[in-house]
Design a protein around this motif. Structure first.
Motif, PDB file in Angstrom:
ATOM      1  N   CYS A 193      41.072  23.035  62.968  1.00 48.01           N
ATOM      2  CA  CYS A 193      41.905  23.478  64.097  1.00 48.01           C
ATOM      3  C   CYS A 193      41.689  24.953  64.416  1.00 48.01           C
ATOM      4  O   CYS A 193      41.531  25.319  65.585  1.00 48.01           O
ATOM      5  N   THR A 222      38.107  25.411  65.824  1.00 53.71           N
ATOM      6  CA  THR A 222      37.988  24.835  67.164  1.00 53.71           C
ATOM      7  C   THR A 222      38.725  25.694  68.187  1.00 53.71           C
ATOM      8  O   THR A 222      38.202  25.960  69.279  1.00 53.71           O
ATOM      9  N   CYS A 256      37.725  26.272  72.122  1.00 52.01           N
ATOM     10  CA  CYS A 256      38.762  26.429  73.159  1.00 52.01           C
ATOM     11  C   CYS A 256      38.635  27.758  73.901  1.00 52.01           C
ATOM     12  O   CYS A 256      38.720  27.782  75.133  1.00 52.01           O
ATOM     13  N   HIS A 265      42.007  24.518  77.943  1.00 51.10           N
ATOM     14  CA  HIS A 265      41.856  24.707  76.495  1.00 51.10           C
ATOM     15  C   HIS A 265      42.579  25.947  75.982  1.00 51.10           C
ATOM     16  O   HIS A 265      42.856  26.046  74.790  1.00 51.10           O
ATOM     17  N   HIS A 281      48.873  24.214  74.646  1.00 52.96           N
ATOM     18  CA  HIS A 281      47.794  23.625  73.835  1.00 52.96           C
ATOM     19  C   HIS A 281      47.343  24.586  72.743  1.00 52.96           C
ATOM     20  O   HIS A 281      47.241  24.209  71.572  1.00 52.96           O
ATOM     21  N   MET A 290      47.631  24.201  68.481  1.00 58.22           N
ATOM     22  CA  MET A 290      46.464  24.241  67.592  1.00 58.22           C
ATOM     23  C   MET A 290      46.648  25.280  66.486  1.00 58.22           C
ATOM     24  O   MET A 290      46.361  25.006  65.321  1.00 58.22           O
ATOM     25  N   CYS A 334      49.254  17.857  67.755  1.00 53.87           N
ATOM     26  CA  CYS A 334      47.986  18.535  68.006  1.00 53.87           C
ATOM     27  C   CYS A 334      46.897  17.518  68.355  1.00 53.87           C
ATOM     28  O   CYS A 334      46.129  17.729  69.302  1.00 53.87           O
ATOM     29  N   CYS A 373      44.767  17.539  71.817  1.00 53.08           N
ATOM     30  CA  CYS A 373      43.304  17.647  71.803  1.00 53.08           C
ATOM     31  C   CYS A 373      42.656  16.414  72.438  1.00 53.08           C
ATOM     32  O   CYS A 373      41.676  16.543  73.178  1.00 53.08           O
ATOM     33  N   MET A 432      37.081  17.085  71.877  1.00 52.06           N
ATOM     34  CA  MET A 432      37.575  17.713  70.642  1.00 52.06           C
ATOM     35  C   MET A 432      37.815  16.650  69.570  1.00 52.06           C
ATOM     36  O   MET A 432      38.758  16.722  68.808  1.00 52.06           O
ATOM     37  N   CYS A 446      38.519  17.554  65.871  1.00 55.81           N
ATOM     38  CA  CYS A 446      39.875  18.056  65.664  1.00 55.81           C
ATOM     39  C   CYS A 446      40.889  16.905  65.682  1.00 55.81           C
ATOM     40  O   CYS A 446      41.779  16.836  64.833  1.00 55.81           O
TER      41      CYS A 446
END
Length: 110
Positions: free
Chosen positions: A22, A25, A30, A37, A42, A46, A81, A85, A91, A94
């Motif tokens: 996470c 990513t 992101c 993202h 969001h 994350m 999450c 994603c 993603m 993730c």
């Protein structure tokens, strides 16, 4: 020294893997993708997911019964999450890390 069960060791590994996935990513994929993202809702879930995963792993390593509380919360946040994603797409690593961690944490919270 307390002995960690096989299930707890597996959960610690899932939590640490999810933390790394996470955070990595969010900070790479992101931020580079931009747009949805990096929208606050969001991006915050994350980072929250990465943090609760790390915290849950640490609490299990400490060896108190409080891991049930952190694992319960971790499972809930990981599911949120994963949903966020999955909604954005691209993603999958993730999403899968979050779902595996959530499942493992639910077992530890029981």
């Amino acid at each position: 020294m307390h002995q960690l069960s096989a299930d707890m060791r597996a959960c610690i590994e899932e939590c640490l893997r999810c933390h790394s996935t996470c955070l990595g990513t969010a900070m790479n994929h992101c931020l580079e993708q931009g747009g949805p993202h990096v929208e606050p809702q969001h991006f915050r879930i994350m980072i929250t997911c990465a943090e609760i995963c790390q915290t849950s792993a640490k609490v299990m390593l400490i060896g108190t019964r409080h891991h049930q509380h952190t694992c319960r919360e971790c499972a809930e946040i990981c599911e949120e999450c994963a949903t966020s994603c999955a909604r954005l797409g691209g993603m999958e690593e993730c999403v899968q890390a979050c779902r595996r961690c959530a499942e493992s944490c639910r077992r530890m919270a029981a």
